[in-house]
Design an enzyme around this catalytic site. Structure first.
Site, mmCIF file in Angstrom:
data_model
loop_
_atom_site.group_PDB
_atom_site.id
_atom_site.type_symbol
_atom_site.label_atom_id
_atom_site.label_comp_id
_atom_site.label_asym_id
_atom_site.label_seq_id
_atom_site.Cartn_x
_atom_site.Cartn_y
_atom_site.Cartn_z
ATOM 1 N N HIS A 72 54.827 29.567 42.401
ATOM 2 C CA HIS A 72 55.533 29.666 41.376
ATOM 3 C C HIS A 72 56.606 31.157 42.071
ATOM 4 C CE1 HIS A 72 53.291 28.628 37.875
ATOM 5 N NE2 HIS A 72 53.376 27.925 38.745
ATOM 6 N N TYR A 198 55.093 33.698 28.864
ATOM 7 C CA TYR A 198 55.055 35.235 28.077
ATOM 8 C C TYR A 198 55.872 34.985 26.960
ATOM 9 C CZ TYR A 198 51.384 36.198 32.229
ATOM 10 O OH TYR A 198 50.737 36.177 33.261
ATOM 11 N N PRO A 290 43.818 40.480 30.280
ATOM 12 C CA PRO A 290 44.287 39.774 31.147
ATOM 13 C C PRO A 290 46.022 39.849 31.232
ATOM 14 C CG PRO A 290 43.675 38.203 28.816
ATOM 15 C CD PRO A 290 43.000 39.938 28.448
ATOM 16 N N LYS A 294 45.646 40.408 36.805
ATOM 17 C CA LYS A 294 45.559 41.415 37.312
ATOM 18 C C LYS A 294 43.823 41.507 37.912
ATOM 19 C CE LYS A 294 49.109 42.295 38.254
ATOM 20 N NZ LYS A 294 49.610 41.821 39.188
ATOM 21 N N TYR A 382 53.761 42.644 38.898
ATOM 22 C CA TYR A 382 53.553 41.339 38.613
ATOM 23 C C TYR A 382 52.760 40.445 39.769
ATOM 24 C CZ TYR A 382 52.592 36.284 35.718
ATOM 25 O OH TYR A 382 52.065 35.970 35.474
HETATM 26 P P1 RFL Z 1 32.721 38.588 38.168
HETATM 27 O O1 RFL Z 1 33.641 37.182 38.084
HETATM 28 O O2 RFL Z 1 31.867 38.619 36.682
HETATM 29 O O3 RFL Z 1 31.155 38.158 38.700
HETATM 30 C C1 RFL Z 1 30.432 39.031 38.747
HETATM 31 C C2 RFL Z 1 29.000 38.055 38.745
HETATM 32 O O4 RFL Z 1 28.001 38.942 38.720
HETATM 33 C C3 RFL Z 1 26.690 38.178 37.526
HETATM 34 N N1 RFL Z 1 26.225 38.420 37.230
HETATM 35 C C4 RFL Z 1 24.869 39.202 37.899
HETATM 36 N N2 RFL Z 1 24.090 38.223 39.237
HETATM 37 C C5 RFL Z 1 22.594 39.497 39.338
HETATM 38 N N3 RFL Z 1 22.200 39.831 37.979
HETATM 39 C C6 RFL Z 1 22.301 40.274 37.113
HETATM 40 N N4 RFL Z 1 21.815 41.561 36.546
HETATM 41 C C7 RFL Z 1 24.013 39.882 37.172
HETATM 42 N N5 RFL Z 1 25.103 40.387 35.355
HETATM 43 C C8 RFL Z 1 25.746 39.618 36.150
HETATM 44 C C9 RFL Z 1 27.910 37.135 36.884
HETATM 45 O O5 RFL Z 1 26.301 35.952 36.547
HETATM 46 C C10 RFL Z 1 28.918 37.206 37.593
HETATM 47 O O6 RFL Z 1 28.794 35.507 37.634
HETATM 48 O O7 RFL Z 1 33.308 39.907 38.838
HETATM 49 P P2 RFL Z 1 34.283 40.656 39.928
HETATM 50 O O8 RFL Z 1 33.299 39.573 40.596
HETATM 51 O O9 RFL Z 1 33.670 41.132 39.622
HETATM 52 O O10 RFL Z 1 35.202 38.952 39.837
HETATM 53 C C11 RFL Z 1 36.763 39.829 38.633
HETATM 54 C C12 RFL Z 1 37.308 38.654 38.055
HETATM 55 O O11 RFL Z 1 36.733 37.560 37.442
HETATM 56 C C13 RFL Z 1 37.758 38.959 36.343
HETATM 57 O O12 RFL Z 1 38.228 39.583 36.911
HETATM 58 C C14 RFL Z 1 38.788 37.605 36.159
HETATM 59 O O13 RFL Z 1 38.789 36.194 35.946
HETATM 60 C C15 RFL Z 1 39.869 38.326 35.056
HETATM 61 N N6 RFL Z 1 41.060 37.656 35.126
HETATM 62 C C16 RFL Z 1 42.253 37.033 35.317
HETATM 63 N N7 RFL Z 1 42.061 37.664 36.955
HETATM 64 C C17 RFL Z 1 43.363 37.814 37.493
HETATM 65 O O14 RFL Z 1 43.362 38.125 38.506
HETATM 66 N N8 RFL Z 1 44.291 36.834 37.639
HETATM 67 C C18 RFL Z 1 44.342 36.412 36.206
HETATM 68 O O15 RFL Z 1 44.749 35.204 35.670
HETATM 69 C C19 RFL Z 1 43.288 36.751 35.043
HETATM 70 N N9 RFL Z 1 42.908 35.965 33.837
HETATM 71 C C20 RFL Z 1 41.065 36.765 32.999
HETATM 72 C C21 RFL Z 1 41.437 35.720 33.027
HETATM 73 C C22 RFL Z 1 40.127 36.765 32.605
HETATM 74 C C23 RFL Z 1 39.116 36.419 31.619
HETATM 75 N N10 RFL Z 1 38.840 36.060 31.033
HETATM 76 C C24 RFL Z 1 37.752 35.495 30.284
HETATM 77 C C25 RFL Z 1 38.268 37.711 30.433
HETATM 78 C C26 RFL Z 1 41.797 35.177 31.547
HETATM 79 C C27 RFL Z 1 40.698 35.569 30.779
HETATM 80 C C28 RFL Z 1 40.816 35.189 29.869
HETATM 81 C C1 PHB Z 2 45.334 32.302 33.177
HETATM 82 O O1 PHB Z 2 44.268 31.803 33.111
HETATM 83 O O2 PHB Z 2 46.286 31.132 33.584
HETATM 84 C C2 PHB Z 2 46.265 33.069 32.998
HETATM 85 C C3 PHB Z 2 45.500 34.277 31.873
HETATM 86 C C4 PHB Z 2 46.260 35.238 31.900
HETATM 87 C C5 PHB Z 2 47.875 35.576 33.032
HETATM 88 C C6 PHB Z 2 48.399 34.422 33.404
HETATM 89 C C7 PHB Z 2 47.280 33.287 34.096
HETATM 90 O O3 PHB Z 2 47.990 36.444 32.644
#
Ligand code: RFL
Ligand code: PHB
Length: 392
Positions: A72, A198, A290, A294, A382
């Protein structure tokens, strides 16, 4: 079991670290509490900064991404019945890209296993020990049996264990809980625009993202303790329509809501990100709401700093990068914490807001999005801050 780097968690942080180390001939073992299928289908992030896309390509992980991802050039905002588009490429020279986190995780798991990498799924880490010795230990349970990995360094992607391992006098946590959550929906319909929208609305924030040209990913602000049972499909649609409003060229088509769940919103930082031979990376050290997209990008940025430190040690016997790990990561982390907090508090009407608060918030939105300087500040953050080169 014995390896050079023991890694807890097969999220983007742990898997990318394992992959980058492998490219430089350094061994690691990844321990993941969930199943492979769960990790490869769990719906999380969607938006990648340009630097994260470049990093994945540089690391040889970009083949499927380049086929499936949606780049994008801009991002759109609506509030107070007005529409604004920020031209990211014009203002920063960088774009953002939609590519689902579980697809990245799938690509990383595939690459590790194909290269003979060791990932233990359904293996829960229970304890990190002997951190002040040269051979720290990770104790975990796999298929009902207790096992131990002896390694040189530990990277923890799950905070619970580090919290018990690092002395309370050393660690400090900084926390903020927001008085609202996000109801996330995956919908079988064309998104209202080819870019993200947004929207601020007096009844709550909404975001329209996507996973493909036919699948919309939408979010609605909801009270923090709300129950998904309070949300009929009709209520979701009527709130999405109302909060988006009517703007030329933005058309919300209906389709089947395939999945819906509520997540809380939180900011959290744990300092320092290193203790002895233990390093925290990604969500284990910091959480962002979220709104700024980031979290996953920050996790990858930490891993570049950590991979550089480990590679410099194993290849060149240098240790100075270990000493600066926490400080380098935290500088970037706090910038992302600020940006995520700022966008969140600017775009979500607080449920206890007074009429003054709401007017002030709308004035802030006009001040920021109605000015080129304001748009540039949003665009620079961003599209993403620079990341370090993981090759020392
Ligand atoms: P993760 O992905 O949580 O990975 C950690 C892993 O550890 C496992 N675990 C264990 N394993 C062994 N022993 C244990 N005792 C354990 N306890 C836990 C877990 O099962 C898991 O697989 O962390 P990591 O690698 O630091 O990655 C971070 C990202 O997952 C997170 O920051 C993003 O998903 C946040 N996020 C977004 N980030 C972006 O950069 N762009 C986005 O568009 C974005 N959108 C989002 C998001 C997070 C969201 N939620 C669900 C909070 C949108 C949403 C709705
Ligand atoms: C996505 O899940 O696509 C997503 C979530 C949070 C954002 C942007 C994209 O800020």
């Amino acid at each position: 079991m014995r390896t050079q780097v023991g890694i807890i968690g097969a999220g983007p942080a742990g898997l990318l670290l394992s992959h980058l180390l492998h490219l430089e001939g350094i061994e690691s073992i990844v321990i993941e509490s969930r199943s492979r299928e769960y990790c490869e289908t769990r719906i999380r992030a969607g938006l990648l900064e340009q630097n994260s896309v470049d990093l994945l390509n540089d690391a040889g992980l970009g083949a499927r991404m380049n086929e499936l991802a949606l780049p994008h050039d801009g991002v759109q905002f609506t509030f107070d019945n007005t529409y604004h588009r920020i031209n990211l490429t014009e203002l920063t020279g960088r774009r953002v890209t939609i590519y689902a986190q579980h697809e990245i995780v799938k690509d990383m798991i595939g690459a590790r296993l194909q290269a003979g990498g060791q990932i233990y799924f359904a293996a829960e880490a229970k304890e990190i020990g002997a951190l002040d010795s040269a051979k720290p230990l990770i104790k975990f349970v796999h298929q009902g049996a207790e096992k131990t990995i002896e390694c040189d360094y530990v990277c923890d992607g799950f905070h619970g264990i580090s919290r018990d391992t690092m002395p309370a006098s050393v660690v400090r946590g900084y926390d903020r809980v927001y008085p609202f959550g996000w109801l996330g929906m995956l919908i079988a319909c064309k998104p209202p625009s080819h870019e993200l929208i947004y929207s601020h609305h007096p009844e709550g924030f909404t975001l329209f993202s996507m996973r493909s040209p036919e699948i919309t990913r939408a979010y609605l602000q909801v009270p923090p303790d709300d129950d998904i049972k309070n949300w009929s499909k009709d209520r979701m649609w009527s709130q999405m329509r109302k909060r988006l409003g009517k703007h030329e060229g933005l058309e919300l088509q209906e389709g089947e809501i395939l999945q819906a769940a509520i997540t809380p919103m939180r900011s959290y930082v744990s300092e320092p990100m290193r203790y002895e031979r233990l390093f925290l990376a990604g969500d284990s050290a910091h959480i962002v709401p979220p709104t700024g997209a980031k979290g996953m990008n920050l996790a990858m940025a930490d891993v570049c700093v950590l991979a550089r430190a480990l590679i410099a040690f194993y290849k060149n016997n240098q240790t100075h990068y270990f000493d600066s790990y926490s400080e380098i990561c935290l500088g970037r982390v706090w910038r992302a914490e600020h940006f995520s907090w700022w966008l969140t508090t600017m775009l979500h009407p607080f449920y206890d807001a007074s009429p003054f608060d709401l007017r002030r918030q709308i004035a802030e939105l006009h001040a920021v999005f109605g000015s080129k300087a304001g748009q540039t500040l949003v665009a620079e953050n961003y599209a993403g801050l620079p990341i370090v080169n993981w090759r020392p």
